[in-house]
Design a protein around this motif. Structure first.
Motif, PDB file in Angstrom:
ATOM      1  N   UNK A  14       0.840  -1.204   0.000  1.00 50.74           N
ATOM      2  CA  UNK A  14       0.000   0.000   0.000  1.00 50.74           C
ATOM      3  C   UNK A  14       0.873   1.252   0.000  1.00 50.74           C
ATOM      4  N   UNK A  15       1.868   1.297   0.885  1.00 50.09           N
ATOM      5  CA  UNK A  15       2.701   2.491   0.975  1.00 50.09           C
ATOM      6  C   UNK A  15       3.623   2.642  -0.235  1.00 50.09           C
ATOM      7  N   UNK A  16       4.056   1.556  -0.820  1.00 47.88           N
ATOM      8  CA  UNK A  16       4.869   1.651  -2.036  1.00 47.88           C
ATOM      9  C   UNK A  16       4.042   2.200  -3.198  1.00 47.88           C
ATOM     10  N   UNK A  17       2.830   1.707  -3.354  1.00 42.90           N
ATOM     11  CA  UNK A  17       1.971   2.194  -4.437  1.00 42.90           C
ATOM     12  C   UNK A  17       1.568   3.653  -4.179  1.00 42.90           C
ATOM     13  N   UNK A  18       1.288   3.987  -2.938  1.00 40.34           N
ATOM     14  CA  UNK A  18       0.971   5.375  -2.599  1.00 40.34           C
ATOM     15  C   UNK A  18       2.152   6.288  -2.917  1.00 40.34           C
ATOM     16  N   UNK A  19       3.360   5.855  -2.569  1.00 40.20           N
ATOM     17  CA  UNK A  19       4.547   6.634  -2.891  1.00 40.20           C
ATOM     18  C   UNK A  19       4.739   6.788  -4.389  1.00 40.20           C
ATOM     19  N   UNK A  20       4.448   5.741  -5.137  1.00 42.23           N
ATOM     20  CA  UNK A  20       4.558   5.793  -6.592  1.00 42.23           C
ATOM     21  C   UNK A  20       3.540   6.760  -7.181  1.00 42.23           C
ATOM     22  N   UNK A  21       2.333   6.769  -6.650  1.00 42.29           N
ATOM     23  CA  UNK A  21       1.297   7.698  -7.126  1.00 42.29           C
ATOM     24  C   UNK A  21       1.698   9.138  -6.823  1.00 42.29           C
ATOM     25  N   UNK A  22       2.212   9.380  -5.629  1.00 37.83           N
ATOM     26  CA  UNK A  22       2.645  10.732  -5.267  1.00 37.83           C
ATOM     27  C   UNK A  22       3.809  11.176  -6.143  1.00 37.83           C
ATOM     28  N   UNK A  23       4.751  10.282  -6.386  1.00 42.28           N
ATOM     29  CA  UNK A  23       5.896  10.615  -7.226  1.00 42.28           C
ATOM     30  C   UNK A  23       5.459  10.911  -8.661  1.00 42.28           C
ATOM     31  N   UNK A  24       4.566  10.127  -9.206  1.00 46.66           N
ATOM     32  CA  UNK A  24       4.082  10.376 -10.569  1.00 46.66           C
ATOM     33  C   UNK A  24       3.311  11.693 -10.647  1.00 46.66           C
ATOM     34  N   UNK A  25       2.572  12.017  -9.602  1.00 44.78           N
ATOM     35  CA  UNK A  25       1.878  13.310  -9.570  1.00 44.78           C
ATOM     36  C   UNK A  25       2.881  14.459  -9.553  1.00 44.78           C
ATOM     37  N   UNK A  26       3.947  14.293  -8.782  1.00 43.96           N
ATOM     38  CA  UNK A  26       4.988  15.326  -8.742  1.00 43.96           C
ATOM     39  C   UNK A  26       5.679  15.455 -10.095  1.00 43.96           C
ATOM     40  N   UNK A  27       5.851  14.347 -10.794  1.00 42.61           N
ATOM     41  CA  UNK A  27       6.461  14.416 -12.116  1.00 42.61           C
ATOM     42  C   UNK A  27       5.537  15.112 -13.120  1.00 42.61           C
ATOM     43  N   UNK A  28       4.240  14.973 -12.917  1.00 40.66           N
ATOM     44  CA  UNK A  28       3.294  15.703 -13.769  1.00 40.66           C
ATOM     45  C   UNK A  28       3.414  17.203 -13.531  1.00 40.66           C
ATOM     46  N   UNK A  29       3.641  17.579 -12.285  1.00 37.91           N
ATOM     47  CA  UNK A  29       3.836  18.995 -11.969  1.00 37.91           C
ATOM     48  C   UNK A  29       5.156  19.484 -12.551  1.00 37.91           C
ATOM     49  N   UNK A  98      16.504  18.228  -8.356  1.00 34.30           N
ATOM     50  CA  UNK A  98      15.192  17.595  -8.181  1.00 34.30           C
ATOM     51  C   UNK A  98      15.053  16.411  -9.123  1.00 34.30           C
ATOM     52  N   UNK A  99      15.573  16.543 -10.330  1.00 33.58           N
ATOM     53  CA  UNK A  99      15.508  15.441 -11.295  1.00 33.58           C
ATOM     54  C   UNK A  99      16.257  14.221 -10.789  1.00 33.58           C
ATOM     55  N   UNK A 100      17.443  14.429 -10.239  1.00 27.97           N
ATOM     56  CA  UNK A 100      18.214  13.306  -9.706  1.00 27.97           C
ATOM     57  C   UNK A 100      17.464  12.607  -8.581  1.00 27.97           C
ATOM     58  N   UNK A 101      16.901  13.391  -7.673  1.00 30.69           N
ATOM     59  CA  UNK A 101      16.195  12.813  -6.536  1.00 30.69           C
ATOM     60  C   UNK A 101      14.953  12.046  -6.991  1.00 30.69           C
ATOM     61  N   UNK A 102      14.147  12.669  -7.843  1.00 33.14           N
ATOM     62  CA  UNK A 102      12.887  12.049  -8.251  1.00 33.14           C
ATOM     63  C   UNK A 102      13.112  10.781  -9.070  1.00 33.14           C
ATOM     64  N   UNK A 103      14.058  10.797  -9.964  1.00 39.40           N
ATOM     65  CA  UNK A 103      14.294   9.608 -10.781  1.00 39.40           C
ATOM     66  C   UNK A 103      14.943   8.511  -9.945  1.00 39.40           C
ATOM     67  N   UNK A 104      15.785   8.885  -8.992  1.00 39.47           N
ATOM     68  CA  UNK A 104      16.359   7.875  -8.093  1.00 39.47           C
ATOM     69  C   UNK A 104      15.267   7.193  -7.271  1.00 39.47           C
ATOM     70  N   UNK A 105      14.328   7.980  -6.779  1.00 37.69           N
ATOM     71  CA  UNK A 105      13.206   7.411  -6.022  1.00 37.69           C
ATOM     72  C   UNK A 105      12.370   6.507  -6.921  1.00 37.69           C
ATOM     73  N   UNK A 106      12.131   6.942  -8.152  1.00 41.66           N
ATOM     74  CA  UNK A 106      11.360   6.127  -9.097  1.00 41.66           C
ATOM     75  C   UNK A 106      12.050   4.797  -9.367  1.00 41.66           C
ATOM     76  N   UNK A 107      13.376   4.822  -9.468  1.00 35.26           N
ATOM     77  CA  UNK A 107      14.126   3.596  -9.739  1.00 35.26           C
ATOM     78  C   UNK A 107      14.147   2.643  -8.552  1.00 35.26           C
ATOM     79  N   UNK A 108      13.779   3.128  -7.384  1.00 28.98           N
ATOM     80  CA  UNK A 108      13.662   2.257  -6.215  1.00 28.98           C
ATOM     81  C   UNK A 108      12.216   1.777  -6.046  1.00 28.98           C
ATOM     82  N   UNK A 109      11.266   2.687  -6.197  1.00 28.41           N
ATOM     83  CA  UNK A 109       9.863   2.345  -5.952  1.00 28.41           C
ATOM     84  C   UNK A 109       9.286   1.383  -6.983  1.00 28.41           C
ATOM     85  N   UNK A 110       9.511   1.656  -8.256  1.00 30.31           N
ATOM     86  CA  UNK A 110       8.872   0.848  -9.290  1.00 30.31           C
ATOM     87  C   UNK A 110       9.288  -0.622  -9.240  1.00 30.31           C
ATOM     88  N   UNK A 111      10.590  -0.926  -9.179  1.00 32.06           N
ATOM     89  CA  UNK A 111      10.947  -2.353  -9.066  1.00 32.06           C
ATOM     90  C   UNK A 111      10.444  -2.982  -7.768  1.00 32.06           C
TER      91      UNK A 111
END
Length: 128
Positions: A14-29, A98-111
């Motif tokens: 639940x928390x991983x998917x929630x984090x992924x949704x929040x991260x994708x929303x931030x990437x939309x911004x 911000x790009x480095x941080x967000x993409x690093x988080x994405x590379x951890x959350x998605x897998x």
């Protein structure tokens, strides 16, 4: 599989998917803050083909374009193949960080979400 372990894995998923949704929303911004100079200088031929420009200009793929430019700003060597190694100079330092941080988080959350989904699938098969 013990019920207690399944419950903890469910909380984790639940928390991983929630984090992924929040991260994708931030990437939309972040789409709104994509450096215009970087976009205008490199989102054209010869860096992208005519077909790629048409595809990445349509609705769902505009977000992939943002992720590509964020990756280019965060890791300049990733643009070596297309000849865009100097593109990061057109992005402000805050955008690069911000790009480095967000993409690093994405590379951890998605897998993590994919692996946890596989664990649940195996547990469901073994439970039968």
């Amino acid at each position: 599989m013990p019920l207690e372990l399944i419950r903890y894995l469910a909380y984790l998923s639940f928390f991983l998917v929630l984090g992924l949704i929040i991260l994708m929303s931030a990437m939309c911004v972040m789409r709104l803050f994509l450096p215009k100079a970087m976009f205008e200088a490199y989102f054209k031929e010869p860096y992208f083909s005519h077909t790629e420009i048409a595809i990445f200009s349509a609705f769902p793929f505009t977000f992939f374009r943002v992720i590509m430019f964020m990756r280019l700003a965060g890791w300049p060597s990733s643009g070596k193949r297309r000849g865009m190694t100097e593109a990061y100079l057109l992005a402000p330092i805050w955008f690069r960080r911000i790009s480095k941080v967000m993409i690093s988080i994405l590379l951890v959350l998605f897998p993590s979400v994919v692996i946890l989904g596989g664990v649940f699938a195996i547990a469901a098969v073994l439970d039968k």
